[in-house]
Design an enzyme around this catalytic site. Sequence first.
Site, PDB file in Angstrom:
ATOM      1  CD  GLU A   1      -1.712  -2.389   1.652  1.00 28.49           C
ATOM      2  OE1 GLU A   1      -0.517  -2.605   1.954  1.00 28.49           O
ATOM      3  OE2 GLU A   1      -2.615  -3.246   1.792  1.00 28.49           O
TER       4      GLU A   1
ATOM      5  CG  PHE B   1      -9.549  -9.570  11.979  1.00 25.37           C
ATOM      6  CD1 PHE B   1      -8.283  -9.938  12.419  1.00 25.37           C
ATOM      7  CD2 PHE B   1      -9.829  -9.622  10.616  1.00 25.37           C
ATOM      8  CE1 PHE B   1      -7.321 -10.359  11.519  1.00 25.37           C
ATOM      9  CE2 PHE B   1      -8.869 -10.045   9.714  1.00 25.37           C
ATOM     10  CZ  PHE B   1      -7.607 -10.416  10.159  1.00 25.37           C
ATOM     11  CD  GLN B   2      -7.187  -7.284   8.349  1.00 24.06           C
ATOM     12  OE1 GLN B   2      -8.096  -7.078   7.545  1.00 24.06           O
ATOM     13  NE2 GLN B   2      -6.026  -7.801   7.979  1.00 24.06           N
TER      14      GLN B   2
ATOM     15  CE  LYS C   1     -16.991  -6.754   5.045  1.00 19.84           C
ATOM     16  NZ  LYS C   1     -16.327  -7.968   5.544  1.00 19.84           N
TER      17      LYS C   1
ATOM     18  CG  MET D   1      22.303  12.564   1.773  1.00 22.41           C
ATOM     19  SD  MET D   1      23.371  13.738   0.934  1.00 22.41           S
ATOM     20  CE  MET D   1      22.314  14.269  -0.415  1.00 22.41           C
TER      21      MET D   1
END
Lengths: 567, 164
Positions: free
Chosen positions: A57, A119-120, A169, A482
């Site tokens: 993502e 959950f999640q 949802k 760097m």
Amino acid sequence: MPENKNKKVSGAEAIMMSLLNEGVDTVFGYPGGAIMPAYDALYDYRDRIRHVLVRHEQGASHAAEGYARVTGKPGVCLVTSGPGATNLVTGIADAIMDSVPIVCITGQVHKKALGTDAFQETDVIGITIPITKWNYQITNAEEIPRIFAKAFQIARSGRPGPVLIDITKNAQIDTFDYAYERIESTRSYTIITRPQDSEVDQAASLLNNAKRPFILVGHGVLISRAEEELRLLAEKGDIPVASTLLGLSAFPADHPLFVGMLGMHGNYAPNVLTNEADVILAVGMRFDDRVTGDLASYAKQAKIIHIEIDPAEINKSVQAEVALLSDAKEGLRALLPKLETKQRNEWKDEFKRLTEQEQEKVIEAEVNPQSGEIKMGEVVRLLSEKTKGEAIIVADVGQHQMMAARYYQYMKPDSYIASGGLGTMGFGLPAALGAKLGAPSREVVAIVGDGGFQMTLQELGTIAQEGLPVKTIILNNNFLGMVRQWQELFFDNRYSFVHLDNPDFVKIAEAFRVQAERVENRNDLSAALDRMLKSQKAYLLDIKVENEQNVFPMVPAGASISDIRLE
Amino acid sequence: MPSEKLHTLSVFSENSPGVLHRLTVIFTRRKLNIESLTVSETERKGVSRFTIVVRSDEDTILKVAKQLERIIEVLQVNVFSNGELLFKEIALYRVAADSPAKRSEIEEVARRYGAQMLNLSPSAVVLEKTGSEDDVNSLYLLLEPFGIREFVRSGRIAIAKNHG
Ligand SMILES: Cc1ncc(C[n+]2csc(CCOP(=O)(O)OP(=O)(O)O)c2C)c(N)n1
């Protein structure tokens, strides 16, 4: 255009319809539990919305940024709750820093499960409040059209930025009567885009009476499409123009008034002469500390005119004599007729003199080395010549990013895409694939370091699956270059965990079915670049460059820009 | 170091969930401690007023105010120093009073300092005082010898002396 007549639809379908209403045709995403209803609706919209399945993502967030940076339209991400949403965080933080419009849509658990550690379930609203321009949690399907309209308007207007919409949802599943209306402003969100006449007059008089005026341009010029106004103004007043890192490509590099880049690894003349100018016109830039160095000794002698759309940026770091609270284009347009035509040869000669010094002490050895290992600068300059300065260069973060900024001659707007404010390693490759989708007719070349490439290299999979002819150049120095440079210069050569034992990048690319080659000798460089550019497909070059090369000039952290070092 | 003093911010915003969170992150980012905070509906429909008191230097507070104004839901932010404001807070004190003698002593203090007697129980009295932070503090000191069992004060509510 979808019909706006009322029609009973599910929340999930309303999301798709809202996207179409906003003119969205490309979405970067990754499915999962809490966003499955939306993905199911997307299945029926595959012919109108191109969904790009990224490999992580974070890649979606940077791809959306790359897309937005070249199109000016908001980039869209679609991901699931919990880990899907948290993986977007780096890209959102990047987008707020660099004023990039992206709209992130995250799934969320059922309304009834909110706050229960379901959950999640993650409090993505709480997490992203400090890094979004706006965010909102939709818990009822009916809210979808209005919130989408508001989200897109906020993302793209004023000072653009990231917006996040979290959708439970149940709100994706429930049905309602769909109707869409665009929103231009709300009671608490209005934007001033035109400057006040009195301020314009004051600014014009400062510039007309100036002996050593100087224009500093930032990303705002590109965002507001003010390149033409900028050029006309600079030419009329015969005023030298320098750019911030993100302002690069707003003014053509071959223009006689262009004097280079500002800031820590910018050019010598514009840094030194910022502290010699009597009037500075700053347009769509925010005096970032990488640009100003030590503020106490920054442009103290100059009267500053600041054209800026975000009131919170005015007088934040540097005190303005005159502030034009406005869009860059409107501000420049208002100023142009009031500016007197001038000739400023002596002042321009000062820039020339210092530029020659930099050319002699730094640039020549960097772009025309006669022996030794390949230099980053010569690769970039050769690429610039071969593409006539017309490609889109997407850089990652590190030495190669500065080299890409310094040595490519940007001739067209929106051509230098990099993570400026956040300095996000891993930005380059995904942002390049987003840029290619946004500007398919332009050559897009990602220039990345061997370190940053390994943070998001899985997006080669996306590039291959989507058949995107993105070109990638790894400037491979086997170091986190760097950081190594700072350790060499400021930490007594103590190389603490900056060496990289790298995999075979050519094999990696080939495993993703991306054609690739390694370049180790100067003699092979030109032909390899030609092959890469000629290819109609994705192509990767792993170019071995000098290991312990430093980027100069350099303003040491905390030092005055007058103390910029040439070596 | 620039000098620090108390500043009062009046923040007007849409009355929607999460606004307080959006406001406070601006203060936390700069590690500014909020001394007091009150929220209420205003005379305008759907508009809330946050009265926030912070100790800071003037320059910082003006920058904070602009960052607060950047929040989409925020309509307006005003910054005041104490001199520009009419402000009050309210405090409740539960004071030990286990004998009639003590009770009448407390009553006397309350009367002199303009505090209201709210409740009497066999062992304690509850006083209410409305006034400036200093008024509330002075009364606290006077009541302390009797034994303060519980003490609570609201945040500041404030209104500008000059409208406009
Ligand atoms: C995500 C992230 N982690 C760490 C850093 C700190 N950092 C800045 S530049 C750099 C080195 C980059 O190395 P490489 O990608 O090989 O590029 P080079 O500098 O060698 O060109 C690091 C570690 C960062 N900017 N971003």
